[in-house]
Design a protein around this motif. Structure first.
Motif, PDB file in Angstrom:
ATOM      1  N   GLY A  21      41.306  31.571  24.762  1.00  0.00           N
ATOM      2  CA  GLY A  21      40.745  31.637  23.514  1.00  0.00           C
ATOM      3  C   GLY A  21      40.342  30.072  22.846  1.00  0.00           C
ATOM      4  N   VAL A  22      38.574  30.195  22.564  1.00  0.00           N
ATOM      5  CA  VAL A  22      38.167  29.584  22.708  1.00  0.00           C
ATOM      6  C   VAL A  22      36.827  29.507  21.195  1.00  0.00           C
ATOM      7  N   VAL A  23      36.897  28.049  20.495  1.00  0.00           N
ATOM      8  CA  VAL A  23      36.443  27.949  19.131  1.00  0.00           C
ATOM      9  C   VAL A  23      35.066  27.109  19.831  1.00  0.00           C
ATOM     10  N   SER A  24      34.521  27.255  20.237  1.00  0.00           N
ATOM     11  CA  SER A  24      33.085  26.371  20.720  1.00  0.00           C
ATOM     12  C   SER A  24      32.881  26.276  21.624  1.00  0.00           C
ATOM     13  N   GLY A  25      31.310  26.693  21.923  1.00  0.00           N
ATOM     14  CA  GLY A  25      29.988  26.416  22.909  1.00  0.00           C
ATOM     15  C   GLY A  25      31.240  25.054  24.443  1.00  0.00           C
ATOM     16  N   GLN A  26      31.398  24.281  23.483  1.00  0.00           N
ATOM     17  CA  GLN A  26      32.476  22.938  23.812  1.00  0.00           C
ATOM     18  C   GLN A  26      33.297  23.683  24.902  1.00  0.00           C
ATOM     19  N   GLU A  27      34.625  24.282  24.350  1.00  0.00           N
ATOM     20  CA  GLU A  27      35.612  24.670  25.013  1.00  0.00           C
ATOM     21  C   GLU A  27      34.769  25.485  26.172  1.00  0.00           C
ATOM     22  N   LEU A  28      34.066  26.355  25.290  1.00  0.00           N
ATOM     23  CA  LEU A  28      33.973  27.558  27.083  1.00  0.00           C
ATOM     24  C   LEU A  28      32.848  26.740  28.327  1.00  0.00           C
ATOM     25  N   GLU A  29      32.537  26.399  27.698  1.00  0.00           N
ATOM     26  CA  GLU A  29      31.810  24.951  29.178  1.00  0.00           C
ATOM     27  C   GLU A  29      32.766  25.410  30.257  1.00  0.00           C
ATOM     28  N   PRO A  30      33.596  23.963  30.508  1.00  0.00           N
ATOM     29  CA  PRO A  30      34.600  23.984  31.490  1.00  0.00           C
ATOM     30  C   PRO A  30      34.963  25.637  32.796  1.00  0.00           C
ATOM     31  N   LEU A  31      35.314  26.359  31.376  1.00  0.00           N
ATOM     32  CA  LEU A  31      35.632  27.754  32.169  1.00  0.00           C
ATOM     33  C   LEU A  31      34.939  28.489  32.750  1.00  0.00           C
ATOM     34  N   LEU A  32      33.032  28.072  32.582  1.00  0.00           N
ATOM     35  CA  LEU A  32      32.092  28.868  33.719  1.00  0.00           C
ATOM     36  C   LEU A  32      32.360  28.357  34.632  1.00  0.00           C
ATOM     37  N   ALA A  33      33.261  27.281  35.330  1.00  0.00           N
ATOM     38  CA  ALA A  33      32.972  27.080  36.598  1.00  0.00           C
ATOM     39  C   ALA A  33      33.921  28.104  37.777  1.00  0.00           C
ATOM     40  N   ARG A  34      34.564  28.755  37.320  1.00  0.00           N
ATOM     41  CA  ARG A  34      35.393  30.082  38.041  1.00  0.00           C
ATOM     42  C   ARG A  34      34.659  31.602  37.855  1.00  0.00           C
ATOM     43  N   PRO A  35      34.376  31.837  37.503  1.00  0.00           N
ATOM     44  CA  PRO A  35      34.369  33.425  37.523  1.00  0.00           C
ATOM     45  C   PRO A  35      32.798  33.777  37.905  1.00  0.00           C
ATOM     46  N   THR A  36      32.225  34.479  38.992  1.00  0.00           N
ATOM     47  CA  THR A  36      31.085  34.929  39.680  1.00  0.00           C
ATOM     48  C   THR A  36      30.274  35.718  38.406  1.00  0.00           C
ATOM     49  N   LEU A  37      30.415  36.167  37.574  1.00  0.00           N
ATOM     50  CA  LEU A  37      29.822  36.871  37.089  1.00  0.00           C
ATOM     51  C   LEU A  37      30.017  36.564  35.414  1.00  0.00           C
ATOM     52  N   LEU A  38      29.232  37.011  34.550  1.00  0.00           N
ATOM     53  CA  LEU A  38      29.911  37.271  32.831  1.00  0.00           C
ATOM     54  C   LEU A  38      29.613  37.939  32.066  1.00  0.00           C
ATOM     55  N   VAL A  39      30.258  38.871  31.999  1.00  0.00           N
ATOM     56  CA  VAL A  39      29.518  40.172  30.318  1.00  0.00           C
ATOM     57  C   VAL A  39      29.881  39.552  29.198  1.00  0.00           C
ATOM     58  N   VAL A  40      28.357  39.419  28.733  1.00  0.00           N
ATOM     59  CA  VAL A  40      28.547  39.003  27.428  1.00  0.00           C
ATOM     60  C   VAL A  40      28.218  39.525  26.772  1.00  0.00           C
ATOM     61  N   GLY A  41      28.821  39.829  25.043  1.00  0.00           N
ATOM     62  CA  GLY A  41      27.919  40.697  24.543  1.00  0.00           C
ATOM     63  C   GLY A  41      29.116  41.522  23.874  1.00  0.00           C
ATOM     64  N   PRO A  42      30.302  41.936  23.969  1.00  0.00           N
ATOM     65  CA  PRO A  42      30.794  43.037  23.678  1.00  0.00           C
ATOM     66  C   PRO A  42      31.445  42.907  22.036  1.00  0.00           C
TER      67      PRO A  42
END
Length: 497
Positions: free
Chosen positions: A301-322
């Motif tokens: 659960g993320v409430v802001s872009g700031q909370e999302l940013e550290p989580l982006l070190a883990r994935p190989t790829l992002l699916v954005v939009g659904p």
């Protein structure tokens, strides 16, 4: 849409004319090609409708009409009840079409002008009105004939193309014949397989008229039909000692308030399509439902872009939009995703936000993103209307690819896939049951999984689009098209892979 065609290449009208000229130059007289076309069409008609009560052939003035006259003559020779309804007086016919008319006349085919003809009430109709050269709406008398054909409620065999359909784009500018069966001569025309084409051509059969193979060097088409069997080899068998880290980590970013289901469908499809790890970054209120539905998915659960940013070190790829929405939260999610530099699959509101040019500047150029717009989203990306997109889907998908340097899937009947330096791929699987919410979310998840497993974005786009369509066809066999749900596709992904 059933297709009987040996070659995957798809041609424009101009390219087909070049093939026709090459066949003639090889030593086959033009009238001989017309006779072969008429014979192929007649044989197909009797194969599908063995004992027609009546064959009614609507003939125009061009070579398409000539093919119709040949078919009528062959029917008369074999005592099949046949009649021709003429849209062009005999004294206006020229060249091979005039010769074909005289052949039909010699065989005793009854003929009458359209103005005095009554609508057929039995048998099979043959559409030989307008060929592949049509660019605008049919003239009034041809439009009236087309309406009469459609109103008859009889099986219709269209010669080369249903009259009124644009051979290059699949668009319709006015009246168009709704065929049961279409026989395309020498080469399949690309407009038959996208836009309105799949809805009006019925079953599609290709007859190459026995032209020499060297004929096909006369044109270099840039559209190709893609099928699952030829693409499955892109995914190599898994090694016996493989582990989840070998198959990538897909993160789905989306699910604004009230739209958590969209992100969940994308994530579940990614898991079924073989991603090693799948996570979701979404509104906190959706976490409990996601874990209850699919515990294999890591939900954050993320409430802001700031909370999302550290989580982006883990994935190989992002699916954005659904389910992303258009709120400030949505914009922050997309902004951080683009900033990450990770490969992106963008769908739905991610594309709508991108089109506005505020959150992601228009100057941003990447070679590692994949767009999946439907016509309205494509229109926003290009600054035009959805009707303009549908008027030439090939031009639209190519324009998006060029403008954004992206791999692009333009969704719809006959989805198109464009990638830099590649032919445009046309997906001919799928069915009308896919016209329901969530289908695009499932596709996005599939694309993410395939890319995370090591496929290039163009390969993932082609395989993913076909895989998605084939899963829908299998699911529709079980539940029917009208009852098809997006989640019905997910169990079939494993079967197909």
């Amino acid at each position: 849409m059933k297709i009987t065609a040996s070659s995957p290449l798809l041609y424009t009208a101009a390219e087909t004319y070049a093939l026709d000229a090459a066949a003639i130059a090889s030593g086959i007289p033009s009238i001989q090609l017309m006779k072969r076309a008429g014979r192929a069409a007649y044989d197909l008609l009797l194969a599908r409708f063995p004992v027609p009560a009546q064959v009614t052939v609507y003939c125009g003035a061009g070579k398409n009409g000539g093919d119709g006259y040949i078919l009528a003559a062959l029917a008369a020779q074999r005592l099949v009840p046949v009649q021709v309804i003429q849209l062009t007086p005999a004294d206006k016919l020229t060249g091979e079409t005039r010769q074909a008319y005289e052949f039909a006349l010699q065989e005793g085919v009854p003929m009458q002008d359209f103005a005095s003809a009554s609508q057929p009430d039995d048998g099979v109709i043959v559409d030989a009105l307008l060929g592949i050269g049509l660019r605008d709406a049919p003239r009034a008398e041809f439009a009236a004939a087309i309406e009469q054909i459609n109103a008859a409620g009889l099986p219709v065999l269209a010669l080369d193309i249903p009259s009124g359909l644009n051979a290059d784009t699949g668009a319709v500018a006015g009246a168009v014949v709704s065929a049961t069966l279409t026989i395309s001569f020498i080469a399949a025309k690309r407009g038959l397989l996208t836009g309105r084409g799949p809805a009006v051509c019925g079953e599609l059969v290709l007859a190459n008229l026995d032209v020499p193979e060297t004929t096909y060097t006369a044109a270099s088409p840039n559209a190709v039909r893609v099928q699952l069997g030829e693409l499955q080899c892109l995914l190599a068998p898994r090694a016996a000692d493989a582990h989840k880290g070998d198959f990538g980590h897909v993160m789905v970013i989306g699910g604004d308030t009230g739209y958590g289901g969209a992100a969940l469908m994308a994530a579940e499809a990614a898991a079924r399509a073989g991603a090693g790890l799948v996570s979701i970054a979404t509104r906190p209120e959706h976490i409990a439902a996601i874990l209850a539905r699919r515990p294999e998915i890591m939900a954050c659960g993320v409430v802001s872009g700031q909370e999302l940013e550290p989580l982006l070190a883990r994935p190989t790829l992002l699916v954005v939009g659904p389910g992303l929405g258009r709120s400030p939260w949505s914009e922050q999610m997309l902004q951080q995703a683009v900033k990450s530099g990770l490969p992106l699959v963008l769908d739905a509101d991610a594309l709508n936000i991108l089109a506005e040019g505020r959150v992601v500047p228009a100057s941003v150029k990447r070679d590692n993103w994949l767009f999946t717009p439907h016509p309205a989203e494509a229109a926003r990306l290009l600054g035009i209307t959805a009707a303009e997109v549908q008027a030439d889907r090939f031009a639209a998908v190519q324009a998006i690819q060029t403008r954004y340097n992206a791999t692009v899937i333009l969704k719809g009947a006959g989805s198109l896939v464009a990638a830099k330096g590649d032919n445009i791929a046309v997906v001919t699987d799928g069915n009308p049951g896919m016209a329901t919410g969530g289908m695009g979310d499932v596709l996005s998840g599939i694309l993410g999984a395939l890319t995370a497993q090591g496929l290039s974005l163009p390969d993932a786009a082609r395989l993913g689009a076909v895989l998605h369509a084939c899963a829908a066809d299998l699911a529709a066999e079980d539940v029917g098209q009208r009852s098809l749900l997006a989640t019905d596709l997910i169990p079939y992904l494993g079967e197909l892979l």
